[in-house]
Design a protein around this motif. Structure first.
Motif, mmCIF file in Angstrom:
data_model
loop_
_atom_site.group_PDB
_atom_site.id
_atom_site.type_symbol
_atom_site.label_atom_id
_atom_site.label_comp_id
_atom_site.label_asym_id
_atom_site.label_seq_id
_atom_site.Cartn_x
_atom_site.Cartn_y
_atom_site.Cartn_z
ATOM 1 N N THR A 1 71.888 -42.492 34.203
ATOM 2 C CA THR A 1 70.562 -43.984 33.293
ATOM 3 C C THR A 1 69.306 -42.313 33.386
ATOM 4 O O THR A 1 69.103 -41.371 34.381
ATOM 5 N N SER A 2 68.254 -42.843 33.075
ATOM 6 C CA SER A 2 67.560 -41.722 32.194
ATOM 7 C C SER A 2 66.571 -42.905 32.938
ATOM 8 O O SER A 2 65.548 -42.070 33.362
ATOM 9 N N THR A 3 66.551 -43.594 33.870
ATOM 10 C CA THR A 3 65.421 -44.113 34.970
ATOM 11 C C THR A 3 66.118 -44.533 35.663
ATOM 12 O O THR A 3 67.215 -44.419 36.188
ATOM 13 N N ASN A 4 65.153 -44.099 37.186
ATOM 14 C CA ASN A 4 66.180 -44.568 38.573
ATOM 15 C C ASN A 4 66.670 -46.087 39.075
ATOM 16 O O ASN A 4 65.104 -46.909 38.845
ATOM 17 N N ALA A 5 67.817 -46.824 38.614
ATOM 18 C CA ALA A 5 67.914 -47.588 38.703
ATOM 19 C C ALA A 5 68.418 -48.459 40.014
ATOM 20 O O ALA A 5 68.088 -47.953 40.886
#
Length: 699
Positions: A438-442
């Protein structure tokens, strides 16, 4: 909601009338309430619905500490009051309902105990508070079902009103182009939760309640007429949220009650008309790109939103008039038992035929049956799939869920038995290669099942499964009882409640709906009622044992109330402490800005004492001590942070930055290496590590 539905909100006000005895379930579900009592019920019902609406709008995703803390305090307090009412009224919770409450309590206890091994124990503390508040909501609903078993319609009236209020909130924000939840940037509905899936889900959870209100013959005509525009608006909100999760959950929530409720024909007619109404509203909105596309110029957005508002008002008025006319027509039609039986059989036959039609359609496709099934499965499970934010996503099978689930499995693989600690997924998954999916911190695994496996391991899954199975057995006892079967209106209402619970359960299995109190609490109320009702219907309504005695003559009851009071005070203290710590930390920042360094240091130390598991007060205290020139003490606080949460990359990054600024390249290098190991996605940490390596080489 109209006066008749709100009048049925007599459930909660009756709690104050402790002397009234609840009678057995009967086929006559109508309650004759005097005018003054009906007005009181209406006021109380509005207040309860408003309270749930405020809960949804302020607690949102459960990430804001202040509103969530006060919401949890309120839920635990209400739950304690209801537990006390059970003791005073000498009502017991037995059988599978008691097992369900105990299993839920075990889950809350396990969540709290996970602080002992959690990699982020301060977040586990917050999750324990959330789970305890949810336990209070569930157990409180069980208690109300025991205390006021004949006020089942109040549950659906309040939940239906809440869903309409929240859906109306979403549409008002859209129509007036308000900035709530970042709405102007997006075409899909966001408010009041700030998350489209949650907005769509609350509308979907409200649809079964309105379907019940509109299909009841014993309800007043105005109530049934207004159900049509209400259902249409809720359906439109589901569509305009572009949420496939909410749409699927809505279908689950409607399918089960429609399959089993006896007022099926009236409900299907109402639902069919509502689908048409929702379709017209949605089709008009989706036809204007300025209204439903993302990042549209503000002037164009406002013009389109204003026009949509006018269309919405006209549609609601037209649907209300149509609903009234159709209600009159339906009242004049009386189908014979034989005709109703034939129509019901035809409908059930059509439902049974659907799987065969689906298989035939798949077989007739260009890929063939096995090829089409393989294609669908690969699309659903691919961790590389992407999906856009346009309305077309509603029919797109691609999704991002497998990415989060793979991350959760990576954590569970290393913490299989008891997990990495409640609430730790957002930190724990960063050290594994799957974090780069994922491109963002989930922060969440987008599934209660996978997140529980990651946070609490197989032990958490086992306890959760025990709670689910015991609740299912209690619900089965409620739905299969002869008493409930004899009372058609209540029987239908119970199936509607089950539909609401299943809708929420489905959504929570593929999303992080559990973390939204505004979604979880209504579902827990229905679940608790279904479980608690099983105790009453199992053997009728047993009277309290023995002659009535005053509380002062019942030492056992006094002891039980004392235990409840002490436990409640302890729980409330535990819930409040993180907020007290945060408030003290904020006071320290304000004091430092004002130039009162001594007060700032004292506040930071108070914050650390209130929540000794939190890192933020230690970081602030280090900064304050460094500002007054006490560098050894400033460093000591950062070192302490790394010992409190050694598996969290954040304190190592803080320590590395401090050492780098002080020219201590060797210690900085060691700290940044640890931070980079624990978080392979942080670009800034990688850059700082590279700088520390270069500076260390020069030294």
């Amino acid at each position: 909601m109209s006066a008749p539905s709100a009048g049925s909100l007599a459930s909660l006000s009756s709690l104050a009338s402790a002397s009234r005895k609840s009678g057995p379930v009967t086929a006559d579900s109508r309650h004759q309430v005097p005018g003054a009592g009906r007005r009181a019920d209406l006021i109380l019902g509005v207040l309860v619905a408003a309270g749930l609406t405020v809960l949804a709008g302020t607690a949102t995703s459960g990430s804001e500490l202040t509103p969530n803390t006060w919401a949890e305090i309120a839920l635990v307090t209400i739950g304690a009051i209801l537990a006390g009412a059970l003791i005073i009224r000498r009502r017991t919770v037995t059988g599978w309902a008691a097992v369900a409450v105990a299993a839920f309590a075990a889950l809350a206890l396990l969540t709290g105990l996970s602080m002992a091994w959690s990699i982020v124990p301060d977040l586990s503390w917050l999750e324990a508070a959330r789970t305890t508040a949810y336990l209070a909501a569930f157990a409180g609903a069980v208690a109300v079902a025991r205390l006021l078993p004949d006020r089942w319609h109040a549950v659906l009236a309040v939940l239906g009103a809440t869903a309409v209020l929240l859906a109306g909130w979403a549409l008002v924000v859209k129509v007036f182009t308000l900035g709530a939840g970042g709405q102007p940037q997006y075409g899909r509905l966001l408010a009041p939760f700030g998350y489209w899936n949650a907005t769509g889900l609350i509308a979907g959870m409200g649809m079964p309640a309105l379907l019940w209100a509109g299909s009841r013959r014993e309800a007043r005509r105005l109530t049934r007429a207004l159900a049509l525009p209400g259902l249409s608006v809720l359906g439109a909100v589901v569509i305009l949220s572009y949420s496939r999760t909410a749409l699927a959950a809505t279908l689950v929530g409607l399918f089960v009650p429609l399959l089993f409720m006896r007022s099926r024909l009236r409900a299907l007619l109402l639902l069919g008309l509502a689908v048409i109404g929702a379709g017209v509203i949605s089709a008009w909105a989706l036809g204007d790109g300025s209204l439903t596309s993302d990042h549209v110029a503000l002037a164009a957005r406002r013009s389109a939103d204003g026009t949509f508002g006018l269309v919405l008002v006209v549609a609601v008025i037209a649907l209300g008039a149509a609903g009234f006319g159709i209600t009159i027509a339906v009242d004049r039609i009386s189908l014979s038992t034989r005709v109703r039986r034939l129509v019901n059989r035809a409908l059930l036959g059509a439902v049974a035929l659907m799987p065969f039609l689906l298989v035939a359609a798949l077989a007739a496709s260009s890929r063939g049956l096995t090829g089409e099934i393989s294609h669908v499965w690969n699309t659903l499970t691919s961790s590389q799939a992407t999906v856009g934010d346009k309305a077309s996503r509603l029919v797109d099978l691609a999704n991002s869920r497998p990415r989060y689930w793979r991350q959760a499995l990576s954590v569970a693989d290393q913490h299989l038995l008891a997990g990495s600690g409640a609430g730790s997924f957002g930190i724990a998954h960063l050290r594994y290669p799957t974090a780069t999916l994922t491109s963002t911190n989930a922060q969440h695994a987008h599934s209660f099942v996978f997140e529980t496996l990651s946070d609490l391991g197989l032990l958490g899954l086992a306890v959760s499964l025990m709670a689910l199975l015991s609740w299912a057995m209690a619900t089965r006892a409620t739905l299969s009882s002869r008493a409930a079967a004899a009372a058609e209106p209540e029987r239908d209402a119970l199936w509607i409640m089950l539909g609401i619970v299943l809708a929420f359960g489905f959504s929570s299995s593929v999303d992080w709906s559990w973390f939204y109190p505004g979604l979880a609490v209504p579902a827990l109320i229905c679940a608790g009622w279904l479980a608690g009702r099983s105790v009453a219907v199992a053997r009728g309504q047993p009277s309290p044992r023995g002659p009535a005695r005053q509380l002062s003559q019942r030492p056992g009851a006094i002891a039980s109330l004392t235990v409840v009071l002490i436990a409640t005070i302890g729980l409330l203290w535990g819930i409040w402490e993180p907020l007290r710590s945060a408030d003290a930390a904020n006071a320290g920042i304000n004091a430092m800005i004002s130039g009162h360094a001594g007060d700032a240091i004292a506040d930071a130390r108070s914050a650390a004492a209130a929540d000794p598991l939190s890192l933020q007060p230690l970081q602030e205290l280090s900064a304050f001590l460094g500002a007054v020139g006490d560098q050894p003490a400033a460093r000591a606080e950062l070192v302490k942070a790394t010992t409190i949460q050694p598996q969290n990359p954040q304190p190592w990054s803080w320590l590395g930055t401090y050492e780098l600024q002080r020219g201590q390249f060797g210690p900085a290098l060691r700290a940044f290496r640890q931070a980079a190991t624990l978080d392979i996605t942080n670009v800034l940490t990688a850059q700082q590590l590279q700088r520390a390596e270069q500076d260390s080489g020069k030294g």
